[in-house]
Design an enzyme around this catalytic site. Structure first.
Site, short mmCIF file in Angstrom:
data_model
loop_
_atom_site.label_atom_id
_atom_site.label_comp_id
_atom_site.label_asym_id
_atom_site.label_seq_id
_atom_site.Cartn_x
_atom_site.Cartn_y
_atom_site.Cartn_z
N SER A 113 0.80 -1.23 0.00
CA SER A 113 0.00 0.00 0.00
C SER A 113 0.83 1.27 0.00
CB SER A 113 -0.93 0.02 1.23
OG SER A 113 -1.86 -1.04 1.16
N HIS A 174 -0.87 6.19 8.41
CA HIS A 174 -0.74 4.89 7.76
C HIS A 174 -0.27 5.10 6.32
CE1 HIS A 174 -1.89 0.63 6.96
NE2 HIS A 174 -1.62 0.52 8.24
N THR A 176 -1.46 4.80 3.16
CA THR A 176 -2.19 5.60 2.17
C THR A 176 -2.17 7.09 2.47
OG1 THR A 176 -3.62 3.76 1.51
CG2 THR A 176 -4.45 5.99 1.11
N GLU A 334 -10.00 7.49 2.42
CA GLU A 334 -9.59 6.09 2.38
C GLU A 334 -10.51 5.20 3.21
OE1 GLU A 334 -5.78 3.17 3.36
OE2 GLU A 334 -6.18 4.92 4.63
N ASP A 339 -8.82 -3.56 3.63
CA ASP A 339 -7.54 -4.27 3.55
C ASP A 339 -7.27 -5.10 4.81
OD1 ASP A 339 -4.74 -4.54 2.31
OD2 ASP A 339 -4.27 -3.64 4.25
N ASP A 380 -5.83 0.49 -4.20
CA ASP A 380 -4.37 0.45 -4.35
C ASP A 380 -3.90 -0.90 -4.87
OD1 ASP A 380 -5.24 -0.69 -1.98
OD2 ASP A 380 -3.74 0.29 -0.72
N HIS A 456 -1.74 -9.67 -0.37
CA HIS A 456 -2.32 -8.92 -1.47
C HIS A 456 -2.39 -9.78 -2.73
CE1 HIS A 456 -0.82 -4.89 0.47
NE2 HIS A 456 -1.76 -5.49 1.17
#
Length: 532
Positions: A113, A174, A176, A334, A339, A380, A456
């Site tokens: 990310s 974080h 993002t 976001e 996630d 993302d 991911h």
């Protein structure tokens, strides 16, 4: 005899239950033809492209929201509203323009990310684990930071005089959100308490500190992350008896207090709960810092609805504050815990987070206009999440496939993961899920490969767009193309040459003008030829 009859009727009932239920009108070809014609008519109306200059731009980022997650969230949203789900439209589904983005990092086929955030915010691809720096920077090597910093579209917007905001369900430092303002070779350096001594000695700054110092006048900041703003062992305001919620800073700085004092006599407000947030009059707020949890915000299914605002509530307040600026605004939103739900193998948590982000997309749509606001919804990266098994129409998205495995003769849920914590064996065999509650909020969906945290996925992600110049997002693009389009549409950053002559003539208006000129020409010609 009674036993045989009971068996017969129970079997008959199960067969009937297996027959998919759907509206009677769907049996008629006319239903589908009419629907397609309505869609065609709407598509034809899009031939007149919106080429206005965008006053505002909003990027909704669903962290980990791959295409399978979008589809499953669509079904869930429909089922939450009493429908079978498949035919439901998400708010993002209504956007007229859709593209695919390639998500790889410069050094990773399957991305993280941080590197992706640098791509869709700063316009350059980068290495995994790094934010706001080019691919020349090496993860965790402090000395590779300097000279390799890259700025984000949020900064371009601020430099152009627009208001800017960040809203997230994760901590505000974080991966993002941090790429919007920080330049850091390690995404995990949330505060100096997480940094190695040599990095601090080398002059690198933690991300929380950079939030205040790099772009000091970010108008709206909301999310979690309180503990990274306070000295080590400082008790948290909401959880004073929980050690893990205590402050983490080694330098003794109280960044929230510094933020408040830096705003002087301006109307700057710090809030840490929902009541304080909703009590504000957005029209009388210049700056807002809202930190609602020590770290990430709670999953929506577990959120204390009296204390913690929803993503849609945060977005509404943010837009009402930002839109006071006559020059417009840029807002990054976001849905970050999609996630986390997937990483933990908790599909129910992940999908409910995706639905909540879609609700926030709808709220933003009500508060803004497509005429002057470019809105983009994307992800993302994806996850190794899937659903299948020939489930029938209207089957609960968290339900079972209609058959058992023809290998181990056990049932399985439609939702599965390629890897993750849901891998379990019982007596050397796959766990029999008929003995557990697979619809509970924190059920770990079964996975093929055992991992403590699911990974991911590497496939392309969808990009939904509406508003001025949204049609520039089409086909398959590199992920770093996204902020260049948004900057061009809003006339910020390096994309300003086309704006100097004022608003460009809309494509539809240009073609209309040309048509009128041609008609006028032929009318004059006809009069001359026919004149006695």
């Amino acid at each position: 005899m009674n036993g045989i009859a009971l068996l017969f009727f129970s079997s008959f009932a199960s067969i009937c239950a297996a027959i998919p239920q759907f509206p009677e009108q769907e049996k008629e070809p006319k239903f589908w033809r009419d629907w397609a014609q309505r869609t065609l008519t709407k598509a034809l109306s899009l031939q007149r492209l919106n080429t206005n200059i965008a006053k505002n731009a909003i990027l909704f980022l669903g962290d980990g929201m791959g295409i399978p997650t979008v589809t499953a969230a669509r079904i869930l949203k429909g089922q939450m509203n009493g429908f079978s789900g498949e035919e439901t439209q998400l708010e993002m589904d209504k956007f007229p323009h859709v593209a695919l983005a390639k998500t790889y990092n410069t050094n990773a086929q399957v991305p993280d990310s941080a590197g992706t955030a640098t791509a869709y915010l700063c316009g350059v691809k980068a290495n995994e684990g790094t934010v706001g720096v080019s691919a020349a920077a090496v993860r965790s090597q402090c000395n590779t930071t300097f000279g390799n910093e890259v700025t984000s579209i949020l900064k371009w917007a601020k430099d152009a005089g627009k208001s800017v905001g960040i809203v997230t369900t994760t901590r505000v430092n974080h991966a993002t959100p941090s790429a919007a303002y920080a330049h850091c070779v390690d995404r995990d350096w949330f505060s100096d308490g997480e940094m190695p001594p040599e990095a601090i000695q080398g002059g690198c700054k933690d991300i929380a500190r950079q939030l205040l110092e790099n772009i000091p006048n970010i108008d709206v900041i909301m999310g979690g992350g309180r503990k990274y703003m306070y000295p080590k062992n400082t008790p948290d305001v909401e959880y004073p008896n929980e050690y893990k919620a205590n402050g983490t800073r080694q330098d003794g700085r109280r960044l929230v207090d510094e933020w408040k004092s830096s705003k002087g006599n301006q109307a700057a407000h710090y809030v840490w709960n929902k009541n304080q947030l909703l009590a504000l009059n957005p029209h009388k707020v210049d700056y807002l810092l809202g930190l609602f949890e020590p770290a990430d915000m709670q999953y929506d299914l577990e959120r204390d609805k009296q204390m913690d605002p929803s993503l849609a509530e945060m977005v509404e307040v943010a837009i009402k504050i930002l839109q006071k600026n006559p020059k417009g605004f840029y807002l990054l939103v976001e849905g970050g815990r999609i996630d986390h739900g997937h990483h933990e193998g908790k599909a129910k948590q992940a999908l409910h987070e995706a639905v909540q982000m879609d609700i926030a997309v709808g709220k933003a749509g009500v508060l803004t206009s497509e005429e002057d606001t470019l809105t983009v919804v994307t992800a993302d990266h994806s996850h190794v999440f899937t659903f299948g098994g020939y489930t029938l129409r209207g089957n609960s998205i968290f339900g079972l496939a209609p058959m058992q495995s023809d290998v181990d003769n056990k049932p399985f849920t439609s939702i599965l993961y390629g890897n993750g914590p849901g891998f379990k064996l019982s007596n050397g065999e796959r766990e029999n899920i008929s003995t557990i509650d697979y619809k509970q909020n924190n059920y770990l969906a079964q996975s093929a490969v055992p991992l403590q945290m699911e990974t991911h996925g590497g496939e392309d992600v969808a990009v939904f767009a509406k508003g001025p110049l949204a049609h520039l997002l089409h086909g398959v693009h590199e992920q770093n193309y996204i902020p260049h389009v948004m900057a061009y549409a809003t006339c910020i950053g390096q994309n300003t040459e086309h704006c100097k002559g004022g608003y460009p003539v809309p494509c539809g208006a240009s073609s209309l003008t040309s048509t009128l000129i041609n008609l006028l020409f032929f009318l004059i010609l006809s009069l001359l030829l026919c004149w006695p």
